[in-house]
Write a protein that holds these residues in place. Structure first.
Motif, PDB file in Angstrom:
ATOM      1  N   ASP A 144       0.872  -1.164   0.000  1.00  6.92           N
ATOM      2  CA  ASP A 144       0.000   0.000   0.000  1.00  6.92           C
ATOM      3  C   ASP A 144       0.914   1.220   0.000  1.00  6.92           C
ATOM      4  N   ILE A 145       0.917   1.954  -1.106  1.00  8.94           N
ATOM      5  CA  ILE A 145       1.837   3.083  -1.264  1.00  8.94           C
ATOM      6  C   ILE A 145       1.066   4.364  -1.550  1.00  8.94           C
ATOM      7  N   LYS A 146       1.763   5.505  -1.410  1.00  8.23           N
ATOM      8  CA  LYS A 146       1.152   6.798  -1.761  1.00  8.23           C
ATOM      9  C   LYS A 146       1.043   6.935  -3.273  1.00  8.23           C
ATOM     10  N   GLY A 147       2.060   6.498  -3.969  1.00  8.04           N
ATOM     11  CA  GLY A 147       2.035   6.506  -5.421  1.00  8.04           C
ATOM     12  C   GLY A 147       2.480   7.801  -6.067  1.00  8.04           C
ATOM     13  N   ASP A 148       3.171   8.663  -5.316  1.00  7.06           N
ATOM     14  CA  ASP A 148       3.680   9.873  -5.961  1.00  7.06           C
ATOM     15  C   ASP A 148       4.943   9.532  -6.758  1.00  7.06           C
ATOM     16  N   LEU A 149       5.350  10.439  -7.618  1.00  9.75           N
ATOM     17  CA  LEU A 149       6.469  10.191  -8.521  1.00  9.75           C
ATOM     18  C   LEU A 149       7.735   9.801  -7.775  1.00  9.75           C
ATOM     19  N   ALA A 150       8.058  10.504  -6.704  1.00 10.89           N
ATOM     20  CA  ALA A 150       9.284  10.211  -5.959  1.00 10.89           C
ATOM     21  C   ALA A 150       9.267   8.791  -5.399  1.00 10.89           C
ATOM     22  N   GLU A 151       8.125   8.358  -4.903  1.00 10.40           N
ATOM     23  CA  GLU A 151       8.035   7.010  -4.346  1.00 10.40           C
ATOM     24  C   GLU A 151       8.154   5.947  -5.448  1.00 10.40           C
ATOM     25  N   LEU A 152       7.481   6.171  -6.576  1.00  8.10           N
ATOM     26  CA  LEU A 152       7.573   5.225  -7.693  1.00  8.10           C
ATOM     27  C   LEU A 152       9.014   5.099  -8.171  1.00  8.10           C
ATOM     28  N   GLN A 153       9.708   6.241  -8.315  1.00  8.45           N
ATOM     29  CA  GLN A 153      11.102   6.218  -8.746  1.00  8.45           C
ATOM     30  C   GLN A 153      11.987   5.500  -7.728  1.00  8.45           C
ATOM     31  N   SER A 154      11.709   5.696  -6.461  1.00 12.48           N
ATOM     32  CA  SER A 154      12.480   5.038  -5.416  1.00 12.48           C
ATOM     33  C   SER A 154      12.289   3.519  -5.464  1.00 12.48           C
ATOM     34  N   LEU A 155      11.057   3.076  -5.685  1.00  8.45           N
ATOM     35  CA  LEU A 155      10.772   1.641  -5.710  1.00  8.45           C
ATOM     36  C   LEU A 155      11.394   0.930  -6.914  1.00  8.45           C
ATOM     37  N   VAL A 156      11.503   1.611  -8.053  1.00  7.23           N
ATOM     38  CA  VAL A 156      12.088   0.967  -9.243  1.00  7.23           C
ATOM     39  C   VAL A 156      13.545   1.364  -9.463  1.00  7.23           C
ATOM     40  N   GLY A 157      14.059   2.271  -8.658  1.00 12.79           N
ATOM     41  CA  GLY A 157      15.472   2.617  -8.723  1.00 12.79           C
ATOM     42  C   GLY A 157      15.858   3.570  -9.835  1.00 12.79           C
ATOM     43  N   GLY A 158      14.951   4.447 -10.240  1.00  9.56           N
ATOM     44  CA  GLY A 158      15.283   5.422 -11.280  1.00  9.56           C
ATOM     45  C   GLY A 158      14.040   5.969 -11.950  1.00  9.56           C
ATOM     46  N   TYR A 159      14.253   6.588 -13.114  1.00 11.57           N
ATOM     47  CA  TYR A 159      13.127   7.131 -13.870  1.00 11.57           C
ATOM     48  C   TYR A 159      12.167   6.009 -14.234  1.00 11.57           C
ATOM     49  N   ILE A 160      10.878   6.328 -14.252  1.00 13.58           N
ATOM     50  CA  ILE A 160       9.889   5.285 -14.492  1.00 13.58           C
ATOM     51  C   ILE A 160       9.465   5.205 -15.955  1.00 13.58           C
ATOM     52  N   GLN A 161       9.084   4.006 -16.332  1.00 10.98           N
ATOM     53  CA  GLN A 161       8.446   3.723 -17.610  1.00 10.98           C
ATOM     54  C   GLN A 161       7.163   2.989 -17.266  1.00 10.98           C
ATOM     55  N   VAL A 162       6.075   3.281 -17.983  1.00 17.64           N
ATOM     56  CA  VAL A 162       4.809   2.600 -17.764  1.00 17.64           C
ATOM     57  C   VAL A 162       4.476   1.795 -19.013  1.00 17.64           C
ATOM     58  N   ILE A 163       4.200   0.514 -18.811  1.00 19.78           N
ATOM     59  CA  ILE A 163       3.801  -0.376 -19.893  1.00 19.78           C
ATOM     60  C   ILE A 163       2.368  -0.804 -19.608  1.00 19.78           C
ATOM     61  N   TYR A 164       1.456  -0.475 -20.515  1.00 22.52           N
ATOM     62  CA  TYR A 164       0.065  -0.870 -20.350  1.00 22.52           C
ATOM     63  C   TYR A 164      -0.083  -2.289 -20.871  1.00 22.52           C
ATOM     64  N   TYR A 165      -0.571  -3.173 -19.985  1.00 25.07           N
ATOM     65  CA  TYR A 165      -0.576  -4.602 -20.267  1.00 25.07           C
ATOM     66  C   TYR A 165      -1.900  -5.190 -19.793  1.00 25.07           C
ATOM     67  N   HIS A 166      -2.703  -5.658 -20.724  1.00 28.30           N
ATOM     68  CA  HIS A 166      -4.041  -6.183 -20.425  1.00 28.30           C
ATOM     69  C   HIS A 166      -4.818  -5.137 -19.624  1.00 28.30           C
ATOM     70  N   ASP A 167      -5.200  -5.463 -18.365  1.00 28.15           N
ATOM     71  CA  ASP A 167      -5.987  -4.518 -17.562  1.00 28.15           C
ATOM     72  C   ASP A 167      -5.162  -3.821 -16.482  1.00 28.15           C
ATOM     73  N   VAL A 168      -3.832  -3.914 -16.575  1.00 25.34           N
ATOM     74  CA  VAL A 168      -2.966  -3.286 -15.574  1.00 25.34           C
ATOM     75  C   VAL A 168      -1.905  -2.432 -16.249  1.00 25.34           C
ATOM     76  N   ALA A 169      -1.167  -1.716 -15.422  1.00 27.99           N
ATOM     77  CA  ALA A 169      -0.013  -0.949 -15.885  1.00 27.99           C
ATOM     78  C   ALA A 169       1.202  -1.470 -15.111  1.00 27.99           C
ATOM     79  N   ILE A 170       2.280  -1.707 -15.818  1.00 27.54           N
ATOM     80  CA  ILE A 170       3.519  -2.138 -15.191  1.00 27.54           C
ATOM     81  C   ILE A 170       4.445  -0.937 -15.136  1.00 27.54           C
ATOM     82  N   VAL A 171       4.905  -0.619 -13.940  1.00 26.40           N
ATOM     83  CA  VAL A 171       5.819   0.496 -13.747  1.00 26.40           C
ATOM     84  C   VAL A 171       7.195  -0.097 -13.480  1.00 26.40           C
ATOM     85  N   CYS A 172       8.177   0.326 -14.283  1.00 22.71           N
ATOM     86  CA  CYS A 172       9.527  -0.201 -14.138  1.00 22.71           C
ATOM     87  C   CYS A 172      10.545   0.914 -14.393  1.00 22.71           C
TER      88      CYS A 172
END
Length: 99
Positions: free
Chosen positions: A17-45
């Motif tokens: 359960d996360i806040k989901g702001d940009l800084a947190e997303l970048q921290s979780l993936v270790g850098g700038y984020i990319q979003v891949i839309y896949y079926h009914d979800v989005a993959i953030v990497c």
């Protein structure tokens, strides 16, 4: 927002359960984020995961069962709706798919 976090290839998907702001997303993936839309979800990497030679995490297969992409480094699975929070059904489905 409820997301599935997968740190690496040898790790199990974990619901967070996360806040989901940009800084947190970048921290979780270790850098700038990319979003891949896949079926009914989005993959953030990490958008530079392959260039940084991060370890492969998961294969992404298209609807025709062909290799679509390889996610390198940590990844998050989120909903495509505005707040990004996964439903319980999505959590069950995608934890199974990425296990």
């Amino acid at each position: 927002m409820k997301v599935i976090y997968i740190e690496g290839n040898d790790s199990e998907p974990v619901v967070k359960d996360i806040k989901g702001d940009l800084a947190e997303l970048q921290s979780l993936v270790g850098g700038y984020i990319q979003v891949i839309y896949y079926h009914d979800v989005a993959i953030v990497c990490n958008e530079d995961g392959k260039f940084l030679e991060l370890k492969p995490n998961r294969l992404i297969i298209d609807r025709d069962r062909n290799l679509y992409d390889i996610i390198c480094g940590p990844m998050l699975v989120t909903s495509q709706i505005e707040d990004g929070s996964l439903t319980e059904e999505q959590i069950e489905k995608w934890k199974y798919v990425f296990s």
